[in-house]
Design an enzyme around this catalytic site. Structure first.
Site, PDB file in Angstrom:
ATOM      1  N   TYR A  73     -21.243  37.041  35.369  1.00 42.78           N
ATOM      2  CA  TYR A  73     -21.957  38.320  35.244  1.00 42.78           C
ATOM      3  C   TYR A  73     -23.317  38.152  34.580  1.00 42.78           C
ATOM      4  O   TYR A  73     -23.856  39.092  34.014  1.00 42.78           O
ATOM      5  CB  TYR A  73     -21.118  39.356  34.475  1.00 42.78           C
ATOM      6  CG  TYR A  73     -19.689  39.446  34.951  1.00 42.78           C
ATOM      7  CD1 TYR A  73     -19.370  40.105  36.127  1.00 42.78           C
ATOM      8  CD2 TYR A  73     -18.644  38.856  34.229  1.00 42.78           C
ATOM      9  CE1 TYR A  73     -18.048  40.178  36.582  1.00 42.78           C
ATOM     10  CE2 TYR A  73     -17.330  38.927  34.677  1.00 42.78           C
ATOM     11  CZ  TYR A  73     -17.049  39.588  35.846  1.00 42.78           C
ATOM     12  OH  TYR A  73     -15.753  39.661  36.304  1.00 42.78           O
ATOM     13  N   HIS A  74     -23.899  36.970  34.669  1.00 40.55           N
ATOM     14  CA  HIS A  74     -25.197  36.684  34.050  1.00 40.55           C
ATOM     15  C   HIS A  74     -26.299  36.717  35.113  1.00 40.55           C
ATOM     16  O   HIS A  74     -26.875  35.701  35.457  1.00 40.55           O
ATOM     17  CB  HIS A  74     -25.166  35.318  33.357  1.00 40.55           C
ATOM     18  CG  HIS A  74     -24.130  35.193  32.298  1.00 40.55           C
ATOM     19  ND1 HIS A  74     -23.710  33.966  31.808  1.00 40.55           N
ATOM     20  CD2 HIS A  74     -23.409  36.126  31.623  1.00 40.55           C
ATOM     21  CE1 HIS A  74     -22.786  34.164  30.884  1.00 40.55           C
ATOM     22  NE2 HIS A  74     -22.587  35.466  30.752  1.00 40.55           N
ATOM     23  N   LEU A  75     -26.583  37.880  35.639  1.00 37.04           N
ATOM     24  CA  LEU A  75     -27.483  38.016  36.779  1.00 37.04           C
ATOM     25  C   LEU A  75     -28.936  38.142  36.309  1.00 37.04           C
ATOM     26  O   LEU A  75     -29.242  38.988  35.469  1.00 37.04           O
ATOM     27  CB  LEU A  75     -27.112  39.251  37.606  1.00 37.04           C
ATOM     28  CG  LEU A  75     -25.623  39.405  37.955  1.00 37.04           C
ATOM     29  CD1 LEU A  75     -25.422  40.610  38.857  1.00 37.04           C
ATOM     30  CD2 LEU A  75     -25.058  38.147  38.595  1.00 37.04           C
TER      31      LEU A  75
END
Length: 541
Positions: free
Chosen positions: A472-474
């Site tokens: 979830y590190h976009l």
């Protein structure tokens, strides 16, 4: 007549909350924040362990997914983002991780003036209220996000650290002071046994001021331009509703997050010419880089089965044991309900001779069902994940239509570059060794995933393809860079090249991935941007 404010901030996540706080604090400017989701009243938001409930709840999270590729086994991978006051800080795993100085020095070397580590450190410090032992690299700002140490420990976590130390890794004193290498416990945004999201620590003070207005369930549908100047925003309260227009005297600031910032720009006529034509959107400003350079950390995890009689989170979260943990939490004592998603951090080097780690590992004394979003297994187990710090693989974010009610196309192209595959493989091999130390053998009886039958490099990489997932590190879909870079979207003051009255302030401006979870750096970016916007002198290092 449209309502008019000095600043309109789209998004109330880590960046938007900080901006609302800073831009409204002296009372001279009016601020409106648009949040696509609801108020943060869901009780699971505030109980740290409740993140397992919010991630799968479409009422408070965007249920995006990536496009399938060969390197992900043809799978679509759920890629959830916050859609509630506080954004990702209200639903994430609560890990606070700044990364390495060279992350930011690399940004500066790409032509982004005043974005080196020495330039940014004062803003990291201003964004946090560090609780616990720290040095002068850490901040004690009363108005910052509380950053605390772990206070609940498990024998398996202790054994893992002991095994790492016996294997030659150092114990980190503070992985957020610029020196990551080694093993230790994570810091997190938990205080008083509750999540301290950006909504609670930064947006709430702003909302008490008469010059700040927050509009929830307000999905920005189009930016309004007069020529090349952004003058306002149209938003909808539900699909099909008539759009409501508000105007900005000074600036419109996009803090929507990496997927939504790119999509909103594109449906508003800012993006690659071919895409605007496909969407049927009249071009306002052709920019080939909008939506490109999209990146994420791709993680694979081991699952180990615990020996009979070993109690892990799997048992502690059930029956009378859960009741006991609830009682501890209610009394303000350490408990499993007030822990972050991962307990132990591990920063490794894929190859000898590297100056800094290029792999992050995490360990949790509990195991989750394969393919499920943090749903605990029925048996006692341990999970340990690993990912590459700075992936070279990149992809794109593209609107599928001119409507913001249709999910964008997300393609990070995980593991598409051979370097990424080799580093990922190195991480898997090292993690497997560290899960099989004598210290861990006291608690564990065998490997469930990928399983002892998976041994060769090809087999391990195939496991990663079939089972890896997002962290979830976009980042990166509106990258910062000089005007000489045709793919740059914003300049080093975060203004969109060629446009007036509009900036982007969120993780989408990161030109490269940080060697960390992204929340801490997003908070820093917003602190730095707030001084740029107000014309204030930069803080001294």
């Amino acid at each position: 007549m449209a309502d008019t404010f000095d600043y309109i901030i789209i998004g109330s996540g880590a960046a938007g909350s900080v901006l609302a706080d800073r831009l409204s604090e002296d009372g001279t400017a009016s601020v409106c924040v648009l949040e696509a989701g609801p108020k943060d009243t869901n009780p699971w938001i505030h109980i740290p362990a409740g993140f397992t409930k919010t991630l799968s709840n479409p009422a408070v999270s965007w249920q995006f997914s990536t496009e399938p590729t060969e390197m992900t086994g043809g799978r679509r991978i759920p890629t959830i983002q916050g859609k509630v006051m506080g954004g990702g800080t209200s639903i994430n795993g609560m890990i606070y991780n700044r990364g390495q100085p060279d992350d930011l020095n690399g940004w500066a070397q790409r032509g982004n003036r005043n974005w080196g580590y020495a330039d940014c450190l004062p803003y990291y410090k201003r964004s946090e209220k560090r609780v616990g032992v720290s040095d002068d690299t850490r901040g004690k700002n009363e108005g910052g996000m509380p950053v605390t140490d772990m206070d609940w420990f498990h024998p398996i976590s202790e054994a893992f650290i002991e095994g790492c130390l016996a294997s030659g890794l150092p114990r980190t004193k503070d992985y957020n002071n610029g020196d990551q290498y080694g093993v230790g416990y994570f810091q997190r945004i938990i205080a008083g046994n509750r999540r301290r999201s950006a909504a609670r620590s930064r947006l709430a003070p702003a909302m008490k001021r008469p010059n700040t207005e927050v509009r929830v369930n307000a999905r920005a549908s189009q930016l309004v331009f007069e020529g090349k100047r952004c003058v306002g925003v149209r938003y909808q309260t539900q699909q099909g509703a008539d759009p409501i227009e508000i105007r900005a005297n000074r600036e419109v600031i996009l803090s929507c997050g990496t997927p939504n910032t790119a999509r909103l720009l594109q449906v508003s006529g800012i993006g690659p010419a071919w895409l605007l034509e496909k969407l049927g959107v009249a071009p306002v400003h052709v920019m080939p880089g909008v939506g490109e350079n999209f990146r994420d950390h791709y993680a694979s995890r081991f699952v180990m089965r615990a020996k009979p009689g070993v109690i892990t989170l799997n048992e502690l979260a059930k029956g009378w044991r859960l009741g006991l943990e609830l009682a501890k939490w209610a009394a303000g004592k350490p408990s499993i309900l007030a822990t972050a998603v991962s307990h132990v951090h591990l920063f490794l080097k894929s190859f000898e001779g590297l100056d800094q780690p290029d792999i992050q590992g995490v360990l949790t004394p509990g195991s989750y069902k394969p393919g499920k979003t943090y749903i605990l297994d029925d048996y006692p187990g341990v999970s340990a994940g690993t990912w590459q710090h700075r992936p070279e693989s990149s992809g794109y974010v593209r609107a599928r239509s001119a409507s913001v009610w249709e999910d964008p196309e997300l393609q990070p192209n995980y593991l598409s570059v051979d370097t990424d595959r080799q580093v990922h493989l190195a991480g898997l091999k090292q993690m497997r060794k560290l899960l099989n130390t004598p210290q861990m053998s006291r608690f564990l009886e065998g490997e469930i995933l990928p399983g002892p039958q998976v041994r060769t490099d090809d087999e391990l990489l195939d496991f990663a393809r079939q089972n890896g997932t997002t962290t979830y590190h976009l980042i990166g879909s509106a990258k910062m860079g000089p005007a000489t870079d045709p793919m740059a979207v914003v300049d080093d003051n975060l203004r969109i090249h060629g446009l007036d009255g509009i900036r982007v302030v969120d993780a989408s401006i990161m030109p490269t991935m940080t060697s960390a979870n992204t929340m801490a750096t997003t908070l820093m970016i917003a602190e730095k941007a707030s001084d740029m916007i107000r014309g204030k002198a930069a803080l001294a290092a």
